[in-house]
Design a protein around this motif. Structure first.
Motif, short mmCIF file in Angstrom:
data_model
loop_
_atom_site.label_atom_id
_atom_site.label_comp_id
_atom_site.label_asym_id
_atom_site.label_seq_id
_atom_site.Cartn_x
_atom_site.Cartn_y
_atom_site.Cartn_z
N ARG A 15 -3.52 53.34 -53.87
CA ARG A 15 -4.26 53.10 -55.14
C ARG A 15 -5.31 54.29 -55.89
NH1 ARG A 15 -5.70 47.79 -56.16
NH2 ARG A 15 -5.36 49.16 -57.72
N ARG A 16 -4.99 55.70 -55.63
CA ARG A 16 -5.76 57.00 -56.43
C ARG A 16 -6.10 56.57 -57.60
NH1 ARG A 16 -1.75 60.60 -53.00
NH2 ARG A 16 -0.80 59.98 -55.05
N ARG A 17 -5.54 56.17 -58.43
CA ARG A 17 -5.86 56.00 -59.35
C ARG A 17 -7.03 54.99 -59.85
NH1 ARG A 17 -1.17 57.07 -62.84
NH2 ARG A 17 -1.74 58.79 -63.17
N ALA A 18 -6.89 54.48 -59.05
CA ALA A 18 -8.02 53.06 -59.21
C ALA A 18 -8.74 53.52 -58.62
CB ALA A 18 -7.31 51.50 -58.80
N VAL A 19 -9.05 53.79 -57.54
CA VAL A 19 -10.30 54.70 -56.97
C VAL A 19 -10.74 54.99 -58.47
CG1 VAL A 19 -10.94 56.06 -55.19
CG2 VAL A 19 -9.14 54.16 -54.72
N LEU A 20 -10.35 56.45 -58.94
CA LEU A 20 -10.93 57.43 -59.00
C LEU A 20 -11.40 56.42 -60.58
CD1 LEU A 20 -8.87 60.29 -59.35
CD2 LEU A 20 -11.06 59.89 -58.15
N VAL A 21 -11.49 55.65 -61.19
CA VAL A 21 -11.02 54.76 -62.32
C VAL A 21 -12.27 53.86 -61.90
CG1 VAL A 21 -10.83 53.24 -64.01
CG2 VAL A 21 -8.64 55.12 -63.64
N VAL A 22 -12.17 53.30 -60.62
CA VAL A 22 -13.58 52.69 -60.38
C VAL A 22 -14.67 52.95 -59.98
CG1 VAL A 22 -14.24 51.21 -58.67
CG2 VAL A 22 -11.57 50.21 -59.55
N SER A 23 -14.78 54.63 -59.12
CA SER A 23 -15.37 55.26 -58.40
C SER A 23 -16.46 55.56 -60.59
CB SER A 23 -15.10 56.14 -58.11
OG SER A 23 -14.45 55.86 -57.05
N ALA A 24 -14.95 55.78 -61.19
CA ALA A 24 -16.01 56.78 -62.72
C ALA A 24 -16.98 55.91 -63.54
CB ALA A 24 -15.01 57.23 -63.85
N ILE A 25 -16.16 54.30 -63.32
CA ILE A 25 -16.59 53.26 -63.87
C ILE A 25 -18.29 53.28 -62.71
CG2 ILE A 25 -17.18 51.29 -64.37
CD1 ILE A 25 -14.21 51.33 -64.77
N VAL A 26 -17.98 52.87 -62.26
CA VAL A 26 -19.13 52.41 -61.07
C VAL A 26 -20.80 53.48 -60.82
CG1 VAL A 26 -19.91 52.05 -58.92
CG2 VAL A 26 -18.09 50.93 -59.66
N VAL A 27 -19.99 54.58 -60.72
CA VAL A 27 -20.92 55.66 -60.70
C VAL A 27 -21.45 56.86 -62.08
CG1 VAL A 27 -21.42 57.24 -59.49
CG2 VAL A 27 -20.26 56.13 -57.83
N VAL A 28 -20.20 57.05 -62.71
CA VAL A 28 -20.97 58.19 -63.64
C VAL A 28 -21.44 56.77 -64.98
CG1 VAL A 28 -20.00 59.37 -65.31
CG2 VAL A 28 -19.39 59.55 -63.39
N LEU A 29 -20.99 55.93 -65.37
CA LEU A 29 -21.24 55.14 -65.92
C LEU A 29 -22.04 54.36 -66.06
CD1 LEU A 29 -17.73 53.70 -67.49
CD2 LEU A 29 -19.79 55.52 -68.86
N GLY A 30 -22.22 53.96 -64.74
CA GLY A 30 -23.80 52.97 -63.68
C GLY A 30 -25.05 54.08 -64.04
N MET A 31 -24.99 55.06 -63.79
CA MET A 31 -25.75 55.97 -63.85
C MET A 31 -26.18 56.77 -65.34
SD MET A 31 -25.61 58.63 -60.23
CE MET A 31 -26.67 59.16 -60.35
N LEU A 32 -25.25 56.40 -65.68
CA LEU A 32 -26.27 57.55 -67.00
C LEU A 32 -26.65 55.71 -67.88
CD1 LEU A 32 -22.78 59.32 -67.69
CD2 LEU A 32 -24.83 59.84 -67.39
N PHE A 33 -25.52 54.92 -67.77
CA PHE A 33 -26.26 53.36 -68.24
C PHE A 33 -27.38 53.44 -68.27
CE2 PHE A 33 -27.19 48.97 -68.40
CZ PHE A 33 -27.03 48.80 -69.68
N GLY A 34 -28.03 53.76 -66.60
CA GLY A 34 -28.99 53.42 -66.34
C GLY A 34 -30.36 54.52 -66.97
N LYS A 35 -29.60 55.71 -66.71
CA LYS A 35 -30.66 56.78 -66.81
C LYS A 35 -31.12 56.64 -68.66
CE LYS A 35 -31.96 60.59 -66.91
NZ LYS A 35 -33.89 61.56 -67.22
N TYR A 36 -29.79 56.47 -69.56
CA TYR A 36 -29.84 56.36 -71.08
C TYR A 36 -30.64 54.96 -70.95
CZ TYR A 36 -28.21 61.33 -71.11
OH TYR A 36 -27.98 62.46 -70.66
N GLY A 37 -30.14 53.78 -70.96
CA GLY A 37 -30.93 52.47 -71.24
C GLY A 37 -32.52 52.23 -70.70
N ALA A 38 -32.73 53.40 -69.28
CA ALA A 38 -34.54 53.80 -69.42
C ALA A 38 -34.91 53.99 -70.45
CB ALA A 38 -34.48 53.86 -68.27
N THR A 39 -33.90 55.54 -70.65
CA THR A 39 -35.25 56.47 -71.51
C THR A 39 -34.96 56.17 -73.11
OG1 THR A 39 -33.68 57.91 -70.96
CG2 THR A 39 -35.44 57.88 -69.53
N ALA A 40 -33.77 57.10 -73.25
CA ALA A 40 -33.20 56.38 -74.78
C ALA A 40 -33.13 55.68 -75.58
CB ALA A 40 -31.44 57.32 -74.85
N LEU A 41 -32.16 53.84 -74.63
CA LEU A 41 -32.42 53.14 -75.71
C LEU A 41 -33.54 51.86 -75.09
CD1 LEU A 41 -28.84 52.21 -74.34
CD2 LEU A 41 -29.93 53.36 -76.69
N GLY A 42 -34.85 52.32 -74.25
CA GLY A 42 -35.72 52.12 -74.08
C GLY A 42 -35.41 50.36 -73.49
#
Length: 122
Positions: free
Chosen positions: A25-52
């Motif tokens: 399930r390598r492809r699923a691992v990469l997709v889930v990892s990108a959603i959880v880590v990359v999108l999650g951290m970007l949402f947290g960062k920009y949700g707090a700062t840019a989006l308020g």
């Protein structure tokens, strides 16, 4: 910080899934990892700062995605789900402590103050 978190998350999935399922399930691992880590951290960062957004949106939404997505996508049995939940609960504070202590970056979990090594040596 995203790269280190991504590496830790993928390693955690490797441990939880086992070698055979992880490789299948390598492809699923990469997709889930990108959603959880990359999108999650970007949402947290920009949700707090840019989006308020209020903290009760920008912090729990990525946390819920982290908790729910991998067990659902990989159809984890309850024992592996428990292991995943334990490791995912430990990994966020671990990354925060390491980055705060070694580099002085307190953005990951700003409500838990960790002094940096540099500040302690002054």
């Amino acid at each position: 910080m995203i790269v280190a978190s991504l590496a830790l998350f993928i390693a955690m999935l490797r441990l939880v899934l086992g070698r055979a399922l992880f490789m299948r399930r390598r492809r699923a691992v990469l997709v889930v990892s990108a959603i959880v880590v990359v999108l999650g951290m970007l949402f947290g960062k920009y949700g707090a700062t840019a989006l308020g957004l209020p903290w009760w949106i920008y912090y729990p939404v990525p946390a819920l995605v982290t908790i729910l997505l991998p067990p659902i996508v990989f159809r984890l049995p309850w024992r592996r789900t428990l292991l995943y939940l334990l490791l995912s609960t430990i990994s966020a504070p671990l990354i925060h402590v390491l980055f705060s202590f070694l580099l002085g970056w307190n953005e990951y979990m700003p409500f838990i103050p960790i002094p940096s090594l540099a500040s302690l040596l002054r």
